[in-house]
Design an enzyme around this catalytic site. Structure first.
Site, PDB file in Angstrom:
ATOM      1  N   THR A   1       0.819  -1.223   0.000  1.00  0.00           N
ATOM      2  CA  THR A   1       0.000   0.000   0.000  1.00  0.00           C
ATOM      3  C   THR A   1       0.853   1.274   0.000  1.00  0.00           C
ATOM      4  OG1 THR A   1      -0.199  -0.314   2.388  1.00  0.00           O
ATOM      5  CG2 THR A   1      -2.049  -1.018   1.047  1.00  0.00           C
ATOM      6  N   ASP A   2       0.168   2.425  -0.159  1.00  0.00           N
ATOM      7  CA  ASP A   2       0.842   3.728  -0.243  1.00  0.00           C
ATOM      8  C   ASP A   2       0.792   4.459   1.095  1.00  0.00           C
ATOM      9  OD1 ASP A   2       1.042   3.314  -3.073  1.00  0.00           O
ATOM     10  OD2 ASP A   2      -1.045   3.894  -3.232  1.00  0.00           O
TER      11      ASP A   2
ATOM     12  N   SER B   1       1.124   8.754   5.082  1.00  0.00           N
ATOM     13  CA  SER B   1       0.541   8.723   3.735  1.00  0.00           C
ATOM     14  C   SER B   1       1.659   9.067   2.768  1.00  0.00           C
ATOM     15  CB  SER B   1      -0.600   9.737   3.615  1.00  0.00           C
ATOM     16  OG  SER B   1      -1.078   9.768   2.284  1.00  0.00           O
ATOM     17  N   ARG B   2       1.967   8.136   1.860  1.00  0.00           N
ATOM     18  CA  ARG B   2       3.161   8.322   1.026  1.00  0.00           C
ATOM     19  C   ARG B   2       2.908   9.161  -0.223  1.00  0.00           C
ATOM     20  NH1 ARG B   2       3.655   2.633   2.254  1.00  0.00           N
ATOM     21  NH2 ARG B   2       4.948   2.425   4.102  1.00  0.00           N
ATOM     22  N   VAL B   3       1.644   9.295  -0.638  1.00  0.00           N
ATOM     23  CA  VAL B   3       1.369  10.082  -1.851  1.00  0.00           C
ATOM     24  C   VAL B   3       0.270  11.115  -1.677  1.00  0.00           C
ATOM     25  CG1 VAL B   3       2.170   8.286  -3.444  1.00  0.00           C
ATOM     26  CG2 VAL B   3      -0.236   8.361  -2.781  1.00  0.00           C
TER      27      VAL B   3
END
Length: 511
Positions: A344-345, A370-372
């Site tokens: 997951t992101d 949250s990576r994006v």
């Protein structure tokens, strides 16, 4: 007598197989050699492909199964119900299709099983199209970077760990810590904010009473008409639990591929992995770590990769995934949690200690990320919530340190005071998602110091008073702010209005 029956059955089976070999029909016809625990072993069918549907002829009609093990001399097929009527010696033929399910707008507002059959007592569902249960994910060139917000309505998430359309954000934590509550609030918020996003909720082995309560709640909130629920209960066959998330994804892909936006919630993938392990062990696949088969990572990666923000050439639609994983005693380093975290992101980690302290949603500021989504965060919320995560993490560290000593300098005391008010502000009851202007105004009121003299226990009352005052006196400005494109700069424009209203609201609650 039982021995004779077994001998007779074996002889009949042997004769049936011999006839099949003589007729030369081994490519497209097969014979069930043994059956049990939802799995049928089939001799013949050399033309069968992976996930192809098989028709097993019984005295009570045809039972469907799908091929999952393609061995050299036999096929391991998983039955889609009706096991009691299948017996050794039954004739098996190829249906000529791989597994597919009904897809389209006709499913909106309905509760269905993983094969698209109605479970809500309504009329039979007839759709114009069908979608493949297993489908290859869109390639890199068919995707666009995540840049549109998927507002959850949960202030702690939208401000600190924002989700964008096409993202895959994991919700992880122990049982009974509010994981499903966040997902449901996100669904409700899509209706409340009129985003046009289609909700798809996948219940994997969930209690049917829980699903019934969810349907009633969604009807109350007015979002059921834009929602599809794919439901499986604890007593359903492992094959249906295994298929549920894939079938629901196919339903979501219909909207994504037709320039629309969909949100899919997998509740939860831990039960999905357990169902797959059960099927794999019955199919005699070698067990690995924790008895899971070697391809359990691929099980979830090929599922979650199908969620994407499509390129403009493909219509620009999106499918956003919120998978849920249940941990044991907060252990996020276990096999399935680490697998899904790496796919997951980002993840929203629900902390049991925070939940027990009454901090709900119990989101850990330190372990969540949250990576994006930051690229998709609205300018309004980003401008007021920029330092929120750092402030909250520092406060939690300071608070745990401060309990061991009383000699604290003035700056540390102020930081702890502000952190306590921020923690109280981020508490949010279930089924009350907040709009962009409500979040921005609330965060600004605390971070600007307007609520510093309000007792911690009255912060929520002061917040309600502030929002009421703003909506009554400055409805136009708040409506414009709710579009999310306006930066809130302290001391200027709309920020000035909010700060002034916050000071006025706070006066009624100061000691």
């Amino acid at each position: 007598m039982p021995e004779l029956a077994v001998t007779d059955l074996s002889k009949e089976l042997h004769d049936a197989i011999e006839k099949l070999e003589v007729a030369g029909n081994l490519e497209s016809v097969g014979i069930v050699t043994r059956v049990g625990d939802g799995v049928a072993w089939v001799y013949g069918l050399r033309n069968a492909g992976y996930s192809e549907v098989l028709n097993i002829e019984t005295d009570h009609g045809t039972v469907e199964a799908f091929a999952l093990n393609l061995n050299e001399d036999e096929i391991g097929a998983v039955l889609l119900g009706g096991e009691e009527s299948v017996s050794a010696g039954a004739k098996v033929t190829l249906k000529g299709t791989v597994l597919d399910v009904p897809v389209g707008p006709e499913l909106l507002g309905r509760v269905v099983d993983p094969l698209g059959r109605a479970l809500d007592g309504g009329p039979e569902i007839k759709t114009k199209q069908r979608g493949l249960v297993e489908r290859e994910a869109i390639g890199v060139l068919g995707r666009k970077h995540v840049h549109e917000p998927m507002m959850t309505g949960v202030m702690a998430i939208d401000a600190m760990f924002p989700v964008g359309r096409g993202q895959r954000e994991l919700i992880i934590g122990d049982r009974q810590t509010g994981k499903t509550a966040i997902a449901i609030d996100t669904m409700i918020n899509q209706g409340k904010q009129k985003t046009g996003v289609v909700n798809i909720y996948v219940a994997i082995g969930q209690k049917l009473s829980k699903i019934a309560r969810l349907v009633e709640r969604l009807k109350e909130e007015g979002v059921m008409d834009n929602t599809i629920i794919v439901a499986t209960g604890p007593s359903d066959a492992a094959s249906l639990l295994y298929l549920a998330p894939y079938s629901a994804t196919a339903m979501g892909e219909y909207f994504r591929d037709n320039k629309e936006h969909a949100l899919i919630i997998y509740d939860d993938l831990t039960k999905h992995a357990v169902a797959y392990r059960q099927m794999s062990l019955l199919l005699r696949r070698p067990p690995g770590r924790e008895a899971f088969p070697g391809d359990v990572f691929y099980l979830h990666s090929r599922l979650l990769e199908r969620s994407a923000k499509l390129s403009d050439d493909l219509g620009g639609g999106s499918l956003t995934a919120l998978p849920i994983i249940e941990t044991q005693a907060g252990d996020i380093s276990a096999y399935i949690p680490t697998n899904v975290i790496s796919i997951t992101d980002g993840q929203i980690f629900m902390e049991t200690d925070l939940f027990n302290q009454g901090i709900r949603p119990a989101i850990s500021a330190g372990l969540s990320v949250s990576r994006v989504g930051g690229d998709a965060q609205t300018k309004t919320v980003k401008s007021v919530g920029g330092g929120l995560k750092l402030s909250l993490s520092q406060f939690r560290e300071l608070a745990s340190f401060a309990q061991f000593g009383s000699d604290l300098d003035e700056d540390t005391k102020n930081q702890i005071e502000r952190g306590q008010r921020l923690t109280e502000l981020l508490k949010q009851p279930q089924y009350t998602p907040l709009g962009i202007w409500e979040q921005a105004a609330s965060i600004l009121a605390v971070s600007s110091g307007s609520f510093d003299k309000v007792p911690v226990g009255k912060i929520k009352d002061a917040q309600t008073a502030l929002l009421t005052r703003l909506w009554t006196d400055h409805k136009k400005e708040m409506t414009d702010l709710n579009k999310g494109s306006e930066k809130v700069v302290p001391g200027e424009g709309t920020a000035k209005i909010i700060e002034k209203a916050a000071v006025a609201a706070a006066k009624g609650f100061e000691d």
